[in-house]
Design a protein around this motif. Sequence first.
Motif, short mmCIF file in Angstrom:
data_model
loop_
_atom_site.label_atom_id
_atom_site.label_comp_id
_atom_site.label_asym_id
_atom_site.label_seq_id
_atom_site.Cartn_x
_atom_site.Cartn_y
_atom_site.Cartn_z
N LEU A 39 0.61 -0.69 0.04
CA LEU A 39 0.09 -0.28 0.01
C LEU A 39 1.05 1.38 0.35
O LEU A 39 0.35 2.20 -0.75
CB LEU A 39 -0.57 -0.08 1.18
CG LEU A 39 -2.10 0.93 1.00
CD1 LEU A 39 -2.83 1.28 0.09
CD2 LEU A 39 -2.61 1.07 2.44
N LEU A 40 1.68 1.25 0.61
CA LEU A 40 3.13 2.40 0.53
C LEU A 40 3.22 2.82 -1.21
O LEU A 40 3.71 3.66 -1.04
CB LEU A 40 3.86 2.29 1.69
CG LEU A 40 3.51 2.66 3.24
CD1 LEU A 40 4.67 2.11 4.15
CD2 LEU A 40 3.36 3.78 3.54
N GLU A 42 2.21 1.38 -3.61
CA GLU A 42 1.61 1.99 -4.07
C GLU A 42 0.44 3.53 -4.28
O GLU A 42 0.85 4.08 -5.15
CB GLU A 42 -0.28 1.56 -4.50
CG GLU A 42 -0.09 -0.05 -5.16
CD GLU A 42 -0.83 -1.29 -5.46
OE1 GLU A 42 -1.98 -1.02 -5.18
OE2 GLU A 42 -0.57 -2.57 -5.89
N ILE A 43 0.67 4.23 -3.14
CA ILE A 43 -0.29 5.04 -2.39
C ILE A 43 0.65 6.68 -1.98
O ILE A 43 0.72 6.94 -2.10
CB ILE A 43 -1.16 4.99 -1.90
CG1 ILE A 43 -2.65 4.38 -2.07
CG2 ILE A 43 -1.84 5.96 -0.99
CD1 ILE A 43 -3.37 4.15 -1.83
N GLY A 44 1.33 5.92 -0.76
CA GLY A 44 2.21 6.16 -0.11
C GLY A 44 1.97 6.62 0.82
O GLY A 44 0.79 6.02 1.49
N TYR A 45 2.72 7.68 1.57
CA TYR A 45 1.99 7.73 3.21
C TYR A 45 0.66 9.16 3.22
O TYR A 45 1.25 10.17 2.20
CB TYR A 45 2.88 9.17 4.09
CG TYR A 45 3.83 7.48 4.82
CD1 TYR A 45 3.75 7.88 6.38
CD2 TYR A 45 5.45 7.51 4.22
CE1 TYR A 45 4.73 6.76 7.49
CE2 TYR A 45 5.87 6.52 5.22
CZ TYR A 45 5.26 6.50 6.39
OH TYR A 45 6.05 5.81 6.89
N ALA A 46 -0.37 8.39 3.89
CA ALA A 46 -1.52 9.24 3.03
C ALA A 46 -2.02 9.13 4.84
O ALA A 46 -3.21 9.96 5.43
CB ALA A 46 -2.36 8.70 2.78
N ASP A 47 -1.15 9.48 6.09
CA ASP A 47 -1.68 9.26 7.27
C ASP A 47 -0.44 9.85 8.25
O ASP A 47 0.43 9.12 8.11
CB ASP A 47 -2.38 8.59 8.18
CG ASP A 47 -3.38 8.21 8.93
OD1 ASP A 47 -3.47 9.60 9.99
OD2 ASP A 47 -3.49 7.53 9.32
N ALA A 48 -0.61 10.30 9.29
CA ALA A 48 0.60 10.72 10.24
C ALA A 48 0.75 9.97 10.83
O ALA A 48 -0.18 9.25 11.14
CB ALA A 48 0.59 12.22 10.77
N LEU A 49 2.08 9.35 11.66
CA LEU A 49 2.08 8.43 12.60
C LEU A 49 2.24 9.05 14.00
O LEU A 49 1.93 10.62 13.46
CB LEU A 49 3.57 8.17 12.55
CG LEU A 49 4.03 7.19 12.52
CD1 LEU A 49 4.23 7.82 10.71
CD2 LEU A 49 5.57 6.46 12.47
N LEU A 50 1.79 9.19 14.87
CA LEU A 50 1.43 9.68 16.25
C LEU A 50 2.94 9.46 17.38
O LEU A 50 3.00 8.48 17.88
CB LEU A 50 0.17 9.31 16.39
CG LEU A 50 -0.88 9.32 15.78
CD1 LEU A 50 -2.38 8.61 17.02
CD2 LEU A 50 -1.69 10.42 16.01
N GLU A 121 0.01 -8.64 -4.63
CA GLU A 121 -0.52 -9.60 -4.30
C GLU A 121 -1.07 -9.50 -2.87
O GLU A 121 -2.13 -10.21 -2.33
CB GLU A 121 0.36 -10.60 -4.33
CG GLU A 121 0.78 -11.27 -5.73
CD GLU A 121 1.31 -12.47 -5.72
OE1 GLU A 121 1.40 -13.21 -5.11
OE2 GLU A 121 2.26 -12.16 -6.57
N ALA A 122 -0.13 -9.15 -2.09
CA ALA A 122 -0.59 -9.13 -0.32
C ALA A 122 -1.88 -7.77 0.14
O ALA A 122 -2.45 -8.17 0.48
CB ALA A 122 0.79 -8.69 -0.14
#
Length: 185
Positions: A39-40, A42-50, A121-122
């Motif tokens: 997912l990272l 295909e899309i990249g970061y789309a949410d921040a870590l906390l 696949e995953a």
Amino acid sequence: MQIRDRIVGLVRVSARQLRPHPKNWRRHPSHQRQALRGLLEEIGYADALLARRLPDGSLELIDGHLRAEITPDMEVPVLVLDLDEQEAAKLLALLDPLAALAEPDEQVLQQLLAEVQTQNEAVQAVLDSMTTGAPLLPEESEMPPPETPIPHLFQVVVECRDEEDQRQLYERLTQEGYTCRLLIL
């Protein structure tokens, strides 16, 4: 009810600089790692870590441990929270379980899933499990060896929240001397 905004900033730091929370209870099986990596990609970061800032100025993760592990050399978005140690522990304990309490609107979910496409696949395995409702099966290397059949008497079936909960319960009960088998129904 008065609700406080505990976010004090958004910073971008090397994931390697983030300190994992010593009480992080979440473990990530390889199929989850592979799907998140896909997912990272295909899309990249789309949410921040906390994270919260410690007295020495470093940042201690509360949420996003796996993302930080997968991208250690990348500058990642981190929401810095104004939390003390006890508040951070509470958020660490409850953030994922509260999200897991959401119930799907099956019709809307199926419509959404029909639109989602992936080459990974995953990631596809996760989408397929959401479509069929069948849980993801861990890889053979993650499964304990098959046990001898258990007699039909004196059996207990315990419904677990997720695969990690199942793994922890299995380990605890086997350490206590019970003969256990993992079942995915």
